[in-house]
Design an enzyme around this catalytic site. Structure first.
Site, short mmCIF file in Angstrom:
data_model
loop_
_atom_site.label_atom_id
_atom_site.label_comp_id
_atom_site.label_asym_id
_atom_site.label_seq_id
_atom_site.Cartn_x
_atom_site.Cartn_y
_atom_site.Cartn_z
N GLU A 145 55.69 121.75 35.42
CA GLU A 145 55.66 120.40 36.04
C GLU A 145 54.97 119.38 35.13
O GLU A 145 55.23 118.19 35.23
CB GLU A 145 54.94 120.45 37.40
CG GLU A 145 55.86 120.83 38.54
CD GLU A 145 55.34 120.43 39.90
OE1 GLU A 145 54.17 120.05 40.04
OE2 GLU A 145 56.13 120.52 40.87
N HIS A 177 60.79 147.90 29.38
CA HIS A 177 62.03 148.65 29.59
C HIS A 177 63.11 147.75 30.19
O HIS A 177 64.05 148.23 30.82
CB HIS A 177 61.75 149.85 30.50
CG HIS A 177 60.64 150.71 29.96
ND1 HIS A 177 60.87 151.80 29.16
CD2 HIS A 177 59.30 150.59 30.07
CE1 HIS A 177 59.70 152.34 28.82
NE2 HIS A 177 58.73 151.61 29.35
N LYS A 200 63.71 116.16 46.94
CA LYS A 200 63.11 115.91 48.26
C LYS A 200 63.88 114.81 49.00
O LYS A 200 64.13 114.91 50.19
CB LYS A 200 61.65 115.49 48.11
CG LYS A 200 60.71 116.62 47.71
CD LYS A 200 59.28 116.12 47.65
CE LYS A 200 58.35 117.18 47.11
NZ LYS A 200 57.01 116.69 46.81
#
Ligand code: PA5
Length: 400
Positions: free
Chosen positions: A266, A287, A389
């Site tokens: 951010e 792995h 938003k």
């Protein structure tokens, strides 16, 4: 004690000194109190009267609930989660239990949570600087209605704690109306830089972690190492390394890495710039992701966060402590990655302590902000987050 090593497994850059003037200017900028940088001045993060209030309130919470619910998203909760999970025993229940709510919209999680806390004593700390974050408000409103059914007005008064802006937003309005216990989210500190304020410290203290030691650790950081790290990252970025893996060998640090990811992403990911932070948990990921780190696209470097000494467990077969074996693996992996131009920074904590984590939080905050200034982006806004938003709000307002 923490050892910072940005050399052993790193590419040699001969233009480090080019940064001197730029970084001095950044230091000056951080020193002068300005827009959103009060986190840099640790005296402003927790004034002594706030520290006493945190300690008293955390003692009250510890004695009066089974479950301490922290509702908040992003910077409002990731820091507290990072520290509390680092100290959480693997197989022992802590009292009170801390539950963080807000980072998903899982209806089954909410349903199971309501069932789980049905017969338990609960205290809620809702944390939101703006008081208008969608997920936080959604969960708080839902829980508030549930708690109203369970507790009398007087009882509820002791069980709701609100951390929010000093005057703005719906949560502050609620405090003013109902006189709930509240803390001020510091005005000149953004969510992701708020761990060393009441925002992070209250939940951390509730879990019995020594917050005075956390602050002492931060105060005693040699800030130069954070500036050095920021320079190293910038050099790597300009060299085509656009991904940074935060590689750990202790699962208790996973939430800490989640906090780092949010802080860096951010702070720096804007204007089509910035390094993408990712998490790697070894040895499991050796792995899995390890193959890519060794032989995949040459776009990545690692910052390894290691703990030197945790227990006395010895593995007889090798006549070595398990911690030493873990260290050997970490070093040999870095060596082998370096051969294929995947370079590593090393950050080694002698032990997992409140002091060391305090130091590390402040280290990453300084490095994040410095890195943003080097990229010439604003470290303290997040315009990309605000965008979605607005779209969600528009859709929700349409109704069914
Ligand atoms: O770091 C930030 O500033 C953000 O991640 C915020 O913490 C997050 O969006 C939550 O905002 P608020 O505290 O206003 O609810």
């Amino acid at each position: 004690m923490i050892k910072f090593d940005f050399e052993t497994y790193m590419k040699e850059f001969d233009n480090r000194h080019d940064y001197q003037i730029k970084v001095n200017k950044i230091k000056d900028k951080l020193e002068v109190s300005g827009d959103m940088n009060d986190w840099y001045d640790l005296d402003k993060c927790v004034p002594s009267e706030v520290l006493s209030d945190i300690l008293d309130t955390s003692a009250f919470i510890r004695q009066n609930c089974d479950v301490f619910l922290v509702i908040g998203v992003g910077g409002s909760s990731l820091g507290a989660r990072a520290i509390t999970e680092a100290f959480k025993p693997y197989f022992e229940d802590k009292h009170p239990e801390i539950i963080f709510l807000g980072s998903s919209l899982s209806s089954s999680y909410l349903e199971e949570l309501i069932e789980y806390i049905k017969d338990k004593e609960v205290i809620v700390n809702v944390i939101s600087k703006s008081g208008s974050t969608f997920e936080t408000n959604l969960y708080f409103d839902y829980l508030y209605e549930e708690l109203k059914k369970k507790y009398s007005k007087e009882e509820l008064n002791k069980r709701i704690i609100i951390t929010t802006d000093i005057k703005e937003g719906s949560l502050r309005e609620l405090v003013d109306q109902k006189n709930y216990k509240s803390f001020v989210f510091p005005t000149n500190i953004g969510g992701r830089y708020s761990v060393l304020t009441v925002v992070g410290l209250l939940p951390i203290a509730v879990m019995g972690i020594d917050i005075v030691e956390i602050i002492r650790g931060a105060r005693e950081l040699n800030k130069e190492v954070a500036f050095d790290y920021a320079i190293t990252r910038d050099l790597l970025y300009k060299d085509g390394k656009v991904v940074e893996s935060f590689t750990i060998y202790e699962p208790k640090l996973l939430s800490f890495v989640e906090w780092i990811k949010q802080l860096l992403a951010e702070t720096q990911g804007k204007n089509n710039l910035g390094i993408l932070p990712v998490a790697t948990l070894n040895t499991g990921d050796l792995h899995s992701l390890g193959q890519y780190y060794q032989e995949g696209s040459r776009i990545l470097f690692e910052t390894v966060i290691n703990i030197d000494d945790s227990t006395d467990i010895t593995i007889d077969k090798y006549n070595k402590k398990l911690d030493s074996i873990n260290r050997i693996v970490a070093n040999q992996v870095a060596k082998s990655h370096q051969k294929d131009e995947t370079y590593s920074n090393f950050i080694t904590l002698d032990r997992l302590t409140a002091y060391n984590l305090g130091q590390l939080i402040y280290f990453f905050e300084i490095a994040a902000a410095t890195g943003a200034y080097l990229l010439e982006v604003n470290p303290f806004d997040q315009p990309g987050v605000s965008d979605y938003k607005k779209l969600v709000a528009r859709e929700l307002e349409k109704g069914e």
